[in-house]
Write an enzyme that holds these catalytic residues in place. Structure first.
Site, PDB file in Angstrom:
ATOM      1  N   THR A  38      21.842 -12.056  17.687  1.00  0.00           N
ATOM      2  CA  THR A  38      22.237 -11.811  16.295  1.00  0.00           C
ATOM      3  C   THR A  38      21.249 -12.479  15.348  1.00  0.00           C
ATOM      4  OG1 THR A  38      24.553 -11.729  17.003  1.00  0.00           O
ATOM      5  CG2 THR A  38      24.134 -11.941  14.650  1.00  0.00           C
ATOM      6  N   ASP A  39      20.851 -13.705  15.655  1.00  0.00           N
ATOM      7  CA  ASP A  39      19.816 -14.391  14.874  1.00  0.00           C
ATOM      8  C   ASP A  39      18.496 -13.617  14.912  1.00  0.00           C
ATOM      9  OD1 ASP A  39      20.779 -16.657  13.563  1.00  0.00           O
ATOM     10  OD2 ASP A  39      20.692 -17.886  15.360  1.00  0.00           O
ATOM     11  N   LEU A  40      18.079 -13.255  16.116  1.00  0.00           N
ATOM     12  CA  LEU A  40      16.788 -12.585  16.274  1.00  0.00           C
ATOM     13  C   LEU A  40      16.775 -11.229  15.573  1.00  0.00           C
ATOM     14  CD1 LEU A  40      16.118 -13.440  20.022  1.00  0.00           C
ATOM     15  CD2 LEU A  40      15.082 -14.519  18.019  1.00  0.00           C
TER      16      LEU A  40
END
Length: 429
Positions: free
Chosen positions: A200-202
Site C-alpha cells: 500500500t505504501d509502495l
C-alpha cells in the site's frame, strides 16, 4: 509549442535567454540534460516509505532530490534495524539513493524560513505530515503557494486531506486492513495476512510519482503549480480492481483463496515433492495445453472442466487432481516438464533464489553502491529500462545532514558565518 515555451517563462528558474537557447528545460535535446528529469528540483520532507520511494524514483530519473531531515535523528527508518550496514540501516539505504540530505529543524522560525527559501528555488515539494501540521509552521500549501506559486505541492497522507479519518496516522498495515487488502490475503481457511512488503505504501509512492510528472506537464500550460492529494487509503481502495468491482456490480463478497484466483482455475501454487510450483491457465486453450503437458488428456473430455466458468464451479475436484499429481515430482523436474510449453509457470523462490535467478541477473536487478560509511551496499535495482539512456545511479544514500552546507551555500548563498550561526542555534546540522 510556442504557447508551452511562453508559459514556462512564468514559472521556470531558467532565464529567457537560456530558454531560447535550450528550449524547454525539461524536454530539450541539448547535451546539458542527460537524464529525463535533469533540471527538476524536488524538496523532500517526507519520511519512512511512500514519500521516499516516490522521490527515489524521481531521483533515478535525474531530478535533484533535497531530503530534509530532523537534526540528530533523521528519517525514522535510519534506526529501523537490524540489519545494518555499518551504522546505517538497510531499510533506509534501500529507498534513499540519489538524494542530498539537509538537516533542518522545521519547528524553529529560522528553520521554517530556510524551507520557504528553498521552496522558492524548487519545482516540487513532497511531504507526508498529518493534514494541517505543516500549516502550523507556515509550510502548508496555502502559504507556500503564495511565496512560491510555481511549486507543485504533493501531500502523502493516510486517508486524505479531509474526511472522518483525515487526522489518523497512516501506516501501511492498518490501511491495508481498512482498505480491504488483508481481507482477501491469506489461506482460505486461515487468518488474514499482511502482504510481505508494504504494497500500500509502495503503490501510493508510485501513484505520487506519476501524479507529480503529470503536474509538471500541466504547469507547462498553466504556468502555476498545484496541490496533489495522494493517500494510502484511496490508493488501496483503487487497487482492489476486479475484486472491488465484483462486489460493486454483482454483490459478490470477496474471500481469501491463498495463492489461488477467485475467477480463474487453475491459477495458483501447487506443492511439489520438495517445494512449490506456480501454474496458471488463463483461458481454455492454455488449460488444454496444461492437460497435455501433464498427460491428463482425459480432463479435456470431462464436461465439468471444458470452460473456465465450469472449472471455477468445480474448483475443488479439479484442484484435487492437480494436487495429487504435483507432489509426485520435485520442483526442478516439473520446471523441465513445462519448459517451452507456452503457459505461465515458475518456482516459488525464496530471496536466495530470487537474487541468483538468471533473469534477475540478466535484467541487472542488483544495484551496488559505494557508501562513505556503510561500504559497499547492494539493493534491488531499477524496474524500468530506457532505450536512449542508462539510468546510472550517481549518489549513494546520504548520511544525515551530509549536504547541509553545500545546499545552503549553493542554493541560498549563505555564508560560512551564517551557517555556523544556524548550527550554533541547533536549527541545522
Amino acid at each position: 509549442m510556442q504557447r508551452i515555451f511562453k508559459s514556462i517563462l512564468t514559472y521556470s528558474r531558467v532565464s529567457s535567454k537560456q530558454l531560447k537557447k535550450n528550449h524547454c528545460p525539461y524536454c530539450t535535446k541539448a547535451q546539458k540534460y542527460n537524464l529525463p528529469l535533469d533540471g527538476l528540483k524536488i524538496l523532500d520532507i517526507s519520511r519512512i516509505l511512500a514519500g521516499p520511494y516516490c522521490t527515489m524514483i524521481l531521483g533515478d530519473l535525474g531530478a535533484e532530490i533535497i531530503k530534509v531531515e530532523k537534526p540528530g535523528v533523521g528519517d525514522d527508518t535510519r534506526s529501523w534495524g537490524p540489519p545494518f550496514c555499518g551504522k546505517e540501516s538497510v531499510y533506509f539505504l534501500t529507498v534513499n539513493r540519489n538524494k542530498k540530505s539537509i538537516a533542518i529543524d522545521i519547528r524553529t522560525k529560522d528553520g521554517q524560513d530556510l524551507i520557504q527559501k528553498l521552496a522558492k528555488q524548487c519545482d516540487v515539494i513532497v511531504e507526508n505530515y498529518i493534514p494541517g501540521k505543516l500549516d502550523q509552521y507556515n509550510l502548508g500549501y496555502k502559504h507556500l503557494s503564495v511565496v512560491a506559486p510555481q511549486l507543485i505541492y504533493c501531500s502523502i497522507t493516510g486517508y486524505g486531506q479531509t474526511g472522518p479519518y483525515s487526522q489518523r496516522a497512516g501506516y501501511d498495515v492498518i490501511v491495508s486492513g481498512v482498505g480491504g487488502l488483508m481481507h482477501i490475503t491469506g489461506p482460505e481457511d486461515g487468518d488474514p495476512c499482511k502482504v510481505g512488503v508494504a504494497m500500500t505504501d509502495l503503490s501510493t509512492g508510485l501513484y505520487a510519482h506519476g501524479a507529480i510528472l503529470a503536474a509538471v506537464l500541466q504547469r507547462q500550460i498553466t504556468g502555476r503549480g498545484q496541490h496533489i492529494d495522494c493517500n494510502l487509503f484511496s490508493t488501496q481502495v483503487a487497487s482492489l480492481i476486479n475484486i472491488g468491482s465484483n462486489y460493486l456490480n454483482a454483490g459478490m463478497e470477496a474471500k481469501r483463496h491463498g495463492t489461488a484466483h477467485q475467477s480463474i482455475v487453475p491459477y495458483q501454487a501447487f506443492k511439489t515433492k520438495d517445494s512449490y510450483i506456480l501454474v496458471g491457465a488463463g483461458n481454455d486453450k492454455q488449460f488444454q495445453t496444461l492437460c497435455k503437458v501433464l498427460q491428463l488428456d482425459n480432463l479435456l473430455e470431462d464436461s465439468k472442466y471444458t470452460t473456465n466458468k465450469l472449472r471455477v464451479d468445480n474448483r475443488k475436484s479439479l484442484l484435487s487432481i492437480f494436487d495429487n499429481l504435483f507432489v509426485t515430482k520435485k520442483t526442478e523436474e516439473w520446471l523441465d516438464v513445462f519448459d517451452g510449453c507456452g503457459i505461465p509457470y515458475g518456482p516459488l523462490n525464496d530471496m536466495e533464489n530470487v537474487f541468483s535467478d538468471p533473469q534477475t541477473l540478466h535484467n541487472d536487478m542488483i544495484l551496488e553502491m559505494d557508501h562513505s560509511i556503510a561500504g559497499k551496499v547492494r539493493v534491488p535495482g531499477k524496474a524500468v529500462k530506457y532505450s536512449e539512456r542508462q539510468m546510472e545511479s550517481t549518489l549513494p544514500p546520504p548520511t544525515l545532514g551530509q549536504h547541509t552546507d553545500e545546499i545552503l551555500q549553493n542554493m541560498l548563498n549563505l555564508s560560512e558565518t551564517d551557517i555556523k550561526s544556524l548550527k550554533d542555534k541547533k536549527v541545522i546540522q
